[in-house]
Design a protein around this motif. Structure first.
Motif, PDB file in Angstrom:
ATOM      1  N   THR A 240       1.780   4.839   9.274  1.00  0.00           N
ATOM      2  CA  THR A 240       1.641   5.285  10.658  1.00  0.00           C
ATOM      3  C   THR A 240       1.352   4.075  11.538  1.00  0.00           C
ATOM      4  N   PRO A 241       2.290   3.660  12.401  1.00  0.00           N
ATOM      5  CA  PRO A 241       2.048   2.512  13.277  1.00  0.00           C
ATOM      6  C   PRO A 241       1.162   2.924  14.457  1.00  0.00           C
ATOM      7  N   ALA A 242       0.327   1.993  14.908  1.00  0.00           N
ATOM      8  CA  ALA A 242      -0.566   2.271  16.032  1.00  0.00           C
ATOM      9  C   ALA A 242      -0.815   0.998  16.813  1.00  0.00           C
ATOM     10  N   GLY A 243      -0.952   1.130  18.121  1.00  0.00           N
ATOM     11  CA  GLY A 243      -1.283   0.002  18.964  1.00  0.00           C
ATOM     12  C   GLY A 243      -2.787  -0.175  19.037  1.00  0.00           C
ATOM     13  N   GLY A 244      -3.240  -1.419  18.966  1.00  0.00           N
ATOM     14  CA  GLY A 244      -4.667  -1.700  19.033  1.00  0.00           C
ATOM     15  C   GLY A 244      -4.908  -3.175  19.251  1.00  0.00           C
ATOM     16  N   ASP A 245      -6.066  -3.494  19.800  1.00  0.00           N
ATOM     17  CA  ASP A 245      -6.406  -4.881  20.123  1.00  0.00           C
ATOM     18  C   ASP A 245      -7.794  -5.180  19.573  1.00  0.00           C
ATOM     19  N   VAL A 246      -7.884  -6.163  18.679  1.00  0.00           N
ATOM     20  CA  VAL A 246      -9.171  -6.460  18.055  1.00  0.00           C
ATOM     21  C   VAL A 246     -10.179  -7.023  19.044  1.00  0.00           C
ATOM     22  N   SER A 247      -9.708  -7.484  20.182  1.00  0.00           N
ATOM     23  CA  SER A 247     -10.641  -7.987  21.192  1.00  0.00           C
ATOM     24  C   SER A 247     -11.232  -6.852  22.028  1.00  0.00           C
ATOM     25  N   ALA A 248     -10.748  -5.635  21.793  1.00  0.00           N
ATOM     26  CA  ALA A 248     -11.261  -4.456  22.499  1.00  0.00           C
ATOM     27  C   ALA A 248     -11.668  -3.422  21.458  1.00  0.00           C
ATOM     28  N   PRO A 249     -12.866  -3.539  20.898  1.00  0.00           N
ATOM     29  CA  PRO A 249     -13.302  -2.671  19.798  1.00  0.00           C
ATOM     30  C   PRO A 249     -13.176  -1.190  20.093  1.00  0.00           C
ATOM     31  N   ALA A 250     -13.310  -0.788  21.355  1.00  0.00           N
ATOM     32  CA  ALA A 250     -13.228   0.638  21.693  1.00  0.00           C
ATOM     33  C   ALA A 250     -11.864   1.216  21.334  1.00  0.00           C
ATOM     34  N   THR A 251     -10.811   0.381  21.403  1.00  0.00           N
ATOM     35  CA  THR A 251      -9.472   0.874  21.062  1.00  0.00           C
ATOM     36  C   THR A 251      -9.303   1.027  19.556  1.00  0.00           C
ATOM     37  N   LEU A 252     -10.174   0.361  18.777  1.00  0.00           N
ATOM     38  CA  LEU A 252     -10.054   0.414  17.330  1.00  0.00           C
ATOM     39  C   LEU A 252     -10.790   1.597  16.718  1.00  0.00           C
ATOM     40  N   ALA A 253     -11.840   2.065  17.388  1.00  0.00           N
ATOM     41  CA  ALA A 253     -12.710   3.084  16.802  1.00  0.00           C
ATOM     42  C   ALA A 253     -11.951   4.271  16.221  1.00  0.00           C
ATOM     43  N   PRO A 254     -11.035   4.907  16.968  1.00  0.00           N
ATOM     44  CA  PRO A 254     -10.333   6.071  16.401  1.00  0.00           C
ATOM     45  C   PRO A 254      -9.387   5.707  15.261  1.00  0.00           C
ATOM     46  N   LEU A 255      -9.020   4.429  15.153  1.00  0.00           N
ATOM     47  CA  LEU A 255      -8.116   3.988  14.093  1.00  0.00           C
ATOM     48  C   LEU A 255      -8.863   3.630  12.813  1.00  0.00           C
ATOM     49  N   LEU A 256     -10.170   3.403  12.952  1.00  0.00           N
ATOM     50  CA  LEU A 256     -10.998   3.035  11.808  1.00  0.00           C
ATOM     51  C   LEU A 256     -11.729   4.229  11.218  1.00  0.00           C
ATOM     52  N   ASN A 257     -12.082   5.181  12.045  1.00  0.00           N
ATOM     53  CA  ASN A 257     -12.840   6.340  11.583  1.00  0.00           C
ATOM     54  C   ASN A 257     -12.095   7.083  10.478  1.00  0.00           C
TER      55      ASN A 257
ATOM     56  N   LEU B 262       0.832  -1.203   0.000  1.00  0.00           N
ATOM     57  CA  LEU B 262       0.000   0.000   0.000  1.00  0.00           C
ATOM     58  C   LEU B 262       0.870   1.257   0.000  1.00  0.00           C
ATOM     59  N   ALA B 263       1.879   1.273   0.859  1.00  0.00           N
ATOM     60  CA  ALA B 263       2.764   2.433   0.936  1.00  0.00           C
ATOM     61  C   ALA B 263       3.540   2.613  -0.360  1.00  0.00           C
ATOM     62  N   ARG B 264       3.953   1.510  -0.968  1.00  0.00           N
ATOM     63  CA  ARG B 264       4.697   1.560  -2.231  1.00  0.00           C
ATOM     64  C   ARG B 264       3.879   2.274  -3.311  1.00  0.00           C
ATOM     65  N   ARG B 265       2.558   2.126  -3.229  1.00  0.00           N
ATOM     66  CA  ARG B 265       1.684   2.729  -4.245  1.00  0.00           C
ATOM     67  C   ARG B 265       1.166   4.108  -3.832  1.00  0.00           C
ATOM     68  N   GLY B 266       1.671   4.638  -2.731  1.00  0.00           N
ATOM     69  CA  GLY B 266       1.348   6.001  -2.364  1.00  0.00           C
ATOM     70  C   GLY B 266       0.141   6.198  -1.474  1.00  0.00           C
ATOM     71  N   HIS B 267      -0.401   5.107  -0.922  1.00  0.00           N
ATOM     72  CA  HIS B 267      -1.545   5.235  -0.016  1.00  0.00           C
ATOM     73  C   HIS B 267      -1.082   5.617   1.386  1.00  0.00           C
ATOM     74  N   GLN B 268      -1.976   6.193   2.162  1.00  0.00           N
ATOM     75  CA  GLN B 268      -1.713   6.516   3.558  1.00  0.00           C
ATOM     76  C   GLN B 268      -2.184   5.349   4.418  1.00  0.00           C
ATOM     77  N   VAL B 269      -1.270   4.701   5.103  1.00  0.00           N
ATOM     78  CA  VAL B 269      -1.571   3.462   5.812  1.00  0.00           C
ATOM     79  C   VAL B 269      -1.437   3.636   7.322  1.00  0.00           C
ATOM     80  N   THR B 270      -2.469   3.238   8.037  1.00  0.00           N
ATOM     81  CA  THR B 270      -2.379   3.110   9.483  1.00  0.00           C
ATOM     82  C   THR B 270      -2.251   1.624   9.786  1.00  0.00           C
ATOM     83  N   GLY B 271      -1.104   1.215  10.289  1.00  0.00           N
ATOM     84  CA  GLY B 271      -0.869  -0.180  10.628  1.00  0.00           C
ATOM     85  C   GLY B 271      -1.154  -0.408  12.097  1.00  0.00           C
ATOM     86  N   VAL B 272      -2.016  -1.366  12.395  1.00  0.00           N
ATOM     87  CA  VAL B 272      -2.435  -1.619  13.769  1.00  0.00           C
ATOM     88  C   VAL B 272      -1.969  -2.995  14.223  1.00  0.00           C
ATOM     89  N   ALA B 273      -1.362  -3.050  15.394  1.00  0.00           N
ATOM     90  CA  ALA B 273      -0.914  -4.317  15.972  1.00  0.00           C
ATOM     91  C   ALA B 273      -0.793  -4.147  17.478  1.00  0.00           C
TER      92      ALA B 273
END
Length: 203
Positions: A44-61, A20-31
């Motif tokens: 842009t790296p970001a911490g997040g846990d798929v078992s806690a949806p509340a932590t994902l909301a600002p990363l998905l919006n 994605l980055a190679r093609r010029g997209h803006q990527v938020t990577g979550v782990a």
């Protein structure tokens, strides 16, 4: 586009982030451990846990698409899909498994006699996840299954696409590398061909 990749530190997720980055997209990577996410322009790296949806909301919006590259045994489809829908993301793409593909008419790969027992639980969870997606009425989703052997770091850009049947090469092998899988996934993001459906990639 703005793309969020969940599971961005894994083998498939990290290659999708880089493509994605190679093609010029803006990527938020979550782990869970963002230090393991690839670095580079547009990432842009970001911490997040798929078992806690509340932590994902600002990363998905605000994302144009979300890619899920997470082990199925580590996810609950209702929770994860619900988080994507709540964020109003236009497209949701999933790194699938080969177990749900058809080895023959009426026979899934997971049900073939030689399917490795060590992978059966994960493959079964993948089948359930795909079934859950197919029952979703209000989500634009795509599920990309790799070939039977999903490994390697070679980027060739040469592969075939299929729908629900396992792809097997002329040499009798069914395989795809992580970088080539990532190309197929990003191609689908840029030019959707399999909205509300599953497809597969292999040599």
């Amino acid at each position: 586009m703005k793309i969020t990749v969940l599971g961005a530190s894994g083998r498939a997720g990290s290659e999708i982030v880089k493509e994605l980055a190679r093609r010029g997209h803006q990527v938020t990577g979550v782990a869970r451990n963002p230090a393991r996410i690839p670095v580079g322009d547009g990432i842009t790296p970001a911490g997040g846990d798929v078992s806690a949806p509340a932590t994902l909301a600002p990363l998905l919006n605000g994302a144009d698409a979300v890619v899920s590259a997470i082990m199925f045994l580590d996810t609950d489809p209702a929770t994860l899909i619900g988080a994507v829908k709540s964020a109003g993301v236009p497209r949701y793409l999933v790194v699938g498994g080969a177990g749900s593909l058809d080895a023959a008419p009426g026979l899934k790969v997971i049900d073939t006699p030689g399917f490795p027992e060590i992978y059966k639980a994960e493959a079964t969870a993948g089948v359930r996840f795909l079934d859950h997606l197919r029952a979703e009425a209000g989500l634009d989703w795509t599920f990309l299954s790799p070939s039977a052997v999903f490994e390697g770091s070679t980027r060739t850009g040469q592969f075939r696409l299929g729908r629900d049947a396992l792809l097997v090469g002329a040499d009798g092998h069914s395989a795809i590398s992580f970088p080539d899988y990532a190309i197929a996934m990003v191609d689908e993001i840029e030019q959707p061909q399999h909205s509300r459906g599953r497809f597969t990639v292999g040599y």
